[in-house]
Design a protein around this motif. Sequence first.
Motif, PDB file in Angstrom:
ATOM      1  N   GLU A   1      16.862  52.895 -14.780  1.00 40.05           N
ATOM      2  CA  GLU A   1      18.020  52.753 -14.570  1.00 40.05           C
ATOM      3  C   GLU A   1      18.050  51.354 -13.909  1.00 40.05           C
ATOM      4  OE1 GLU A   1      20.869  54.587 -14.792  1.00 40.05           O
ATOM      5  OE2 GLU A   1      19.680  55.832 -16.059  1.00 40.05           O
ATOM      6  N   PRO A   2      19.080  50.540 -13.742  1.00 39.10           N
ATOM      7  CA  PRO A   2      19.159  49.470 -12.735  1.00 39.10           C
ATOM      8  C   PRO A   2      19.158  49.924 -11.519  1.00 39.10           C
ATOM      9  CG  PRO A   2      21.088  49.373 -14.414  1.00 39.10           C
ATOM     10  CD  PRO A   2      20.361  50.823 -14.587  1.00 39.10           C
ATOM     11  N   CYS A   3      18.457  48.891 -10.836  1.00 42.26           N
ATOM     12  CA  CYS A   3      18.358  49.080  -9.420  1.00 42.26           C
ATOM     13  C   CYS A   3      19.205  49.431  -8.228  1.00 42.26           C
ATOM     14  CB  CYS A   3      17.205  48.411  -8.702  1.00 42.26           C
ATOM     15  SG  CYS A   3      17.812  46.607  -8.216  1.00 42.26           S
ATOM     16  N   GLY A   4      20.312  48.749  -8.350  1.00 45.06           N
ATOM     17  CA  GLY A   4      21.665  48.853  -7.334  1.00 45.06           C
ATOM     18  C   GLY A   4      21.112  48.037  -6.141  1.00 45.06           C
ATOM     19  N   ASN A   5      19.922  47.264  -6.237  1.00 45.79           N
ATOM     20  CA  ASN A   5      19.621  46.516  -4.831  1.00 45.79           C
ATOM     21  C   ASN A   5      19.145  45.145  -5.206  1.00 45.79           C
ATOM     22  OD1 ASN A   5      19.221  46.142  -2.182  1.00 45.79           O
ATOM     23  ND2 ASN A   5      17.174  46.713  -2.222  1.00 45.79           N
ATOM     24  N   CYS A   6      19.539  44.559  -6.371  1.00 47.15           N
ATOM     25  CA  CYS A   6      19.424  43.020  -6.521  1.00 47.15           C
ATOM     26  C   CYS A   6      20.865  42.478  -6.883  1.00 47.15           C
ATOM     27  CB  CYS A   6      18.695  42.841  -7.735  1.00 47.15           C
ATOM     28  SG  CYS A   6      19.394  43.437  -9.329  1.00 47.15           S
ATOM     29  N   ASP A   7      21.091  41.198  -6.884  1.00 46.64           N
ATOM     30  CA  ASP A   7      22.143  40.609  -6.977  1.00 46.64           C
ATOM     31  C   ASP A   7      22.943  40.700  -8.270  1.00 46.64           C
ATOM     32  OD1 ASP A   7      20.398  39.059  -8.385  1.00 46.64           O
ATOM     33  OD2 ASP A   7      21.035  37.090  -8.023  1.00 46.64           O
ATOM     34  N   THR A   8      22.117  40.915  -9.443  1.00 38.28           N
ATOM     35  CA  THR A   8      23.141  41.202 -10.576  1.00 38.28           C
ATOM     36  C   THR A   8      23.581  42.785 -10.528  1.00 38.28           C
ATOM     37  OG1 THR A   8      20.873  41.524 -11.614  1.00 38.28           O
ATOM     38  CG2 THR A   8      21.930  39.590 -12.084  1.00 38.28           C
ATOM     39  N   CYS A   9      23.000  43.598  -9.732  1.00 37.41           N
ATOM     40  CA  CYS A   9      23.377  44.907  -9.673  1.00 37.41           C
ATOM     41  C   CYS A   9      24.504  44.892  -8.728  1.00 37.41           C
ATOM     42  CB  CYS A   9      22.317  45.854  -9.137  1.00 37.41           C
ATOM     43  SG  CYS A   9      21.295  46.466 -10.448  1.00 37.41           S
ATOM     44  N   LEU A  10      24.601  44.122  -7.491  1.00 38.08           N
ATOM     45  CA  LEU A  10      25.368  44.141  -6.789  1.00 38.08           C
ATOM     46  C   LEU A  10      26.805  43.479  -6.894  1.00 38.08           C
ATOM     47  CD1 LEU A  10      23.017  44.006  -3.435  1.00 38.08           C
ATOM     48  CD2 LEU A  10      24.305  45.774  -4.427  1.00 38.08           C
TER      49      LEU A  10
ATOM     50  N   SER B   1      21.245  40.938 -16.626  1.00 33.58           N
ATOM     51  CA  SER B   1      20.878  42.573 -16.191  1.00 33.58           C
ATOM     52  C   SER B   1      19.892  42.542 -14.957  1.00 33.58           C
ATOM     53  CB  SER B   1      20.463  43.505 -17.394  1.00 33.58           C
ATOM     54  OG  SER B   1      19.361  42.607 -18.146  1.00 33.58           O
ATOM     55  N   CYS B   2      19.535  43.956 -14.406  1.00 40.00           N
ATOM     56  CA  CYS B   2      19.112  44.132 -13.265  1.00 40.00           C
ATOM     57  C   CYS B   2      17.848  43.345 -13.107  1.00 40.00           C
ATOM     58  CB  CYS B   2      18.675  45.512 -13.104  1.00 40.00           C
ATOM     59  SG  CYS B   2      17.670  46.084 -11.783  1.00 40.00           S
ATOM     60  N   ARG B   3      17.513  42.583 -12.058  1.00 40.11           N
ATOM     61  CA  ARG B   3      16.145  41.763 -11.717  1.00 40.11           C
ATOM     62  C   ARG B   3      15.051  42.601 -11.554  1.00 40.11           C
ATOM     63  NH1 ARG B   3      18.548  36.402 -11.969  1.00 40.11           N
ATOM     64  NH2 ARG B   3      20.376  36.435 -10.542  1.00 40.11           N
ATOM     65  N   ARG B   4      15.345  43.713 -10.905  1.00 35.47           N
ATOM     66  CA  ARG B   4      13.953  44.331 -10.658  1.00 35.47           C
ATOM     67  C   ARG B   4      13.399  45.092 -11.908  1.00 35.47           C
ATOM     68  NH1 ARG B   4      13.175  46.432  -5.654  1.00 35.47           N
ATOM     69  NH2 ARG B   4      15.399  46.055  -5.181  1.00 35.47           N
ATOM     70  N   GLN B   5      14.455  45.394 -12.879  1.00 43.74           N
ATOM     71  CA  GLN B   5      14.045  45.866 -14.054  1.00 43.74           C
ATOM     72  C   GLN B   5      13.163  44.867 -14.822  1.00 43.74           C
ATOM     73  OE1 GLN B   5      17.643  47.306 -16.008  1.00 43.74           O
ATOM     74  NE2 GLN B   5      16.995  49.295 -16.239  1.00 43.74           N
TER      75      GLN B   5
HETATM   76 ZN    ZN Z   1      18.888  45.671  -9.900  1.00 43.10          ZN
END
Ligand code: ZN
Length: 630
Positions: free
Chosen positions: A407-416, A391-395
Motif C-alpha cells: 500500500e502507499p504509505c500515507g506519510n510522504c508528499d506524494t501520498c499527502l 506515486s508513493c516515495r516510500r514504496q
Molecule cells: Zn507515500
Amino acid sequence: MAIVKPASCGDRSPVPEADPSDQPSRVLKTIFGLSGFRGEQQAIIEHVVAGGDAIVLMPTGGGKSLCYQIPAICRDGVGIVVSPLIALMRNQVDILRQLGVRVATLNSSLTGGERQKAKTALRDGKLDLLYVAPERLMMPDFLEMLDGARIALIAIDEAHCVSQWGHDFRPEYLQIADLAARFPGVPRIALTATADRQTREDIRRRLKLDNARRFLASFDRPNIRYAVMPKTEPRRQLMSFLKTRQGESGIVYCLSRKSVDESAAGLQASGIRALAYHAGLDAGIRSRHQDAFLKEEGLILVATIAFGMGIDKPDVRFVAHLDLPGSLEAYYQETGRAGRDGLPAETLLLYGMQDLVLRRSMIDQSQAPPEIKRIERAKLDALLGVCETSSCRRQALLAHFGEARAEPCGNCDTCLAPVETWDGLIAAQKAMSAARRTGERFGVGHLIDILLGANTDKIRRFRHERLPTFGVGKEFSRQVWGSVFRQLIVQGALSVDHDHFGALKLTPRGEQILRGREGISFRRDHATRTAAATVAKTSERIDLGKNDAQLFAMLKAERAYLAKTQNLPGYVIFHDETLVAIAKARPHSLVELATIPGMGTTKIERYGMNVIDVIAAFEQPDHPDDGMDD
Ligand code: ZN
Ligand code: ADP
C-alpha cells in the motif's frame, strides 16, 4: 556506579532458574525502563544470550544497540563492543552510565588515569560493557588485558566498515576476525544499517561469520516523512520549511563547503540558530559545533556529508537536502538520522536541473573504470527515479532496498498531496525539435531561449531566430520548460553529452516521442506550493493538548537544567518521548512514574523526585497575589 543485576540474570549458577527466557525482558524493563521489544530485538537477544552468532541488519534508529547491550548484561563477563568513532562511543557511554550500566571505553582520547581505571575494572570483573576503537584491537596491552577477563560477547557495530564496497572502509576492522579466533566460543554479533548485498557478503566473509544467523529487519522508518521538491529558490524554500519548526534540532545537507558556509550564514542572518560543519573547518571548531548540536536544543547544523556517521542524537526532527545526495543509499542513511526516537520527523530534498547535470558530468569525467561509472550512473538514475515518481516515495525507496510494500504509505508528499500529471507529448516534441534543429549541440539554457523566442547574443550569432521552433513555446514559463527538460532526461528521452558542454541529444526513446510513436506524461511541479505546506506543522506532530504542552515545556526546562549541570545532552537524561508520556500521564508517585517508557530503576532513583516536583508545581493552583492584600 554498579548496577544490581536482576536476580534471574546471567550467572550460569548451579541453581536452576525459574524461566530463563524472561531475563532479557526484565533487563529491558528494570534497566532501560522500556516495556517491550521492537521488531526482531527479542529473537536476536535470545539467540545471542544463548551463545549464537548473529548478523543484524536494521535501519538507523531501529534499535540495534539493545541487541548487544542486553545480552552483554545478561551473560556472564564483559561485552566487548568494537565501534569506529569516538564520538559515538562517548555518546553510548553517557547513555549507559545514566542507566546505571557499568561501562568503560578504550580509545586514543583517554588519559593514562582513565585507561588504568578501565583496566582495573575489567580485571576485577566490574564491567558489563567495554567499548573499543578498532585500532586498539590487536595491541598487545589490550590483548593482555582481555586474556585475564571473562568475555560475554563481541559486538561489531557499524560492521559495514569491514567492506571496501562502501565509503566507510576501516582496514582495522579486518583484524576483528583474528580477535575472535583468540576467544573461541564467545558469541559475536555484527550490526549495520547498510543493507546492500555486497556489504552483507563482505561482513559474513571477512568477519568469518559463516554460521551466524542473519536477522534482516524491515528498512521502513514509518515516522519519517519524505518530501522532494524541484529546486527553484533554495534559500526561500528552506526558510519556508523551517518556519514551522522553530526550536527543533535539524540537519541541512549541502554538497560543497562553500554552500555550507553560505547557507549557515544566511540562516544566522535571518535570526535562526545555525552552525556550519565540514571537513575544511578547523578540527576544534568542528568538534565544538558538533558538541553544540548534540547538547543544545533547537540548533540547526548545516553540513556536508562529512557530518553524520556515528551521530546518535535521537531527537533530530528534520533533515533537509539542498543538493542531490550521492545515491539513494546515502539519502536513506542521511534522512535516517531524523527521528531515531520514533517520534514524527520530516525530510525535504530539493533537486534541480543543475544538480543533475553536475552529477552526471562528475561521473562522466571521473577517472574511474567504466564498470564503476556504469554503477554510478545506475545509482544516480535510481535516485532520480524516486525524485520524479508521481506515486508513493516510500514504496519507491523500499523497493530499491528489495522490500515490496503493498500500500502507499500515507506519510510522504506524494501520498499527502497527490501529484497531478499532464500529457506532455506536444511540449516534449517542441523541446526535442529545438534540440534536433540546432544539431544537438546546445544545452538546456539556450534551447529554452529558442523556445521562448528570446533575443540573446547567442541566438543572433547562430541565427536561431530563423528556426521554425523559435518562439513556439511561449505558453510556458522558463521554469516549466526547465521541468520539461529535466523530466525528459530522467525519463530517458534526452541524454546529456558532457564532452560537448552539456549538449542535449535525442535517445532512441526521444526519437520515438518526436515522431509521435510513443506518448509521455510529466509531473506537474508545484512551484507555488511552499515546502511547509507539504509537511506537517509542529503542533500536529507532538500530539499534546495546550495544557499538556505547557507541562511538557516545564519538563524540558528541568531536563535542560539537569543536563547542563552534568554537561550532557538532554536526551541522555530523558527522551522527548518520555517527557511527552509524563506530560500526558502526570504521575504523582515514583511507582506511577515507573510505568512511563524510559523510566528505568536508575533514572527513577536519580531524577524521579525532580519530575514529581515539576508536576506538583504545575498543578499547584495559581495564586500569585495570595496573602499580599491582607
Ligand atoms: Zn507515500
Ligand atoms: P540504531 O543503533 O539502530 O540506530 P539505537 O539502538 O540507537 O538505534 O536505538 C534508537 C532509539 O530507539 C533509541 O533512542 C532507543 O532508546 C530506542 N529504542 C530501542 N529499542 C527500543 C524499544 N524496544 N522500545 C522503545 N525504544 C527503543
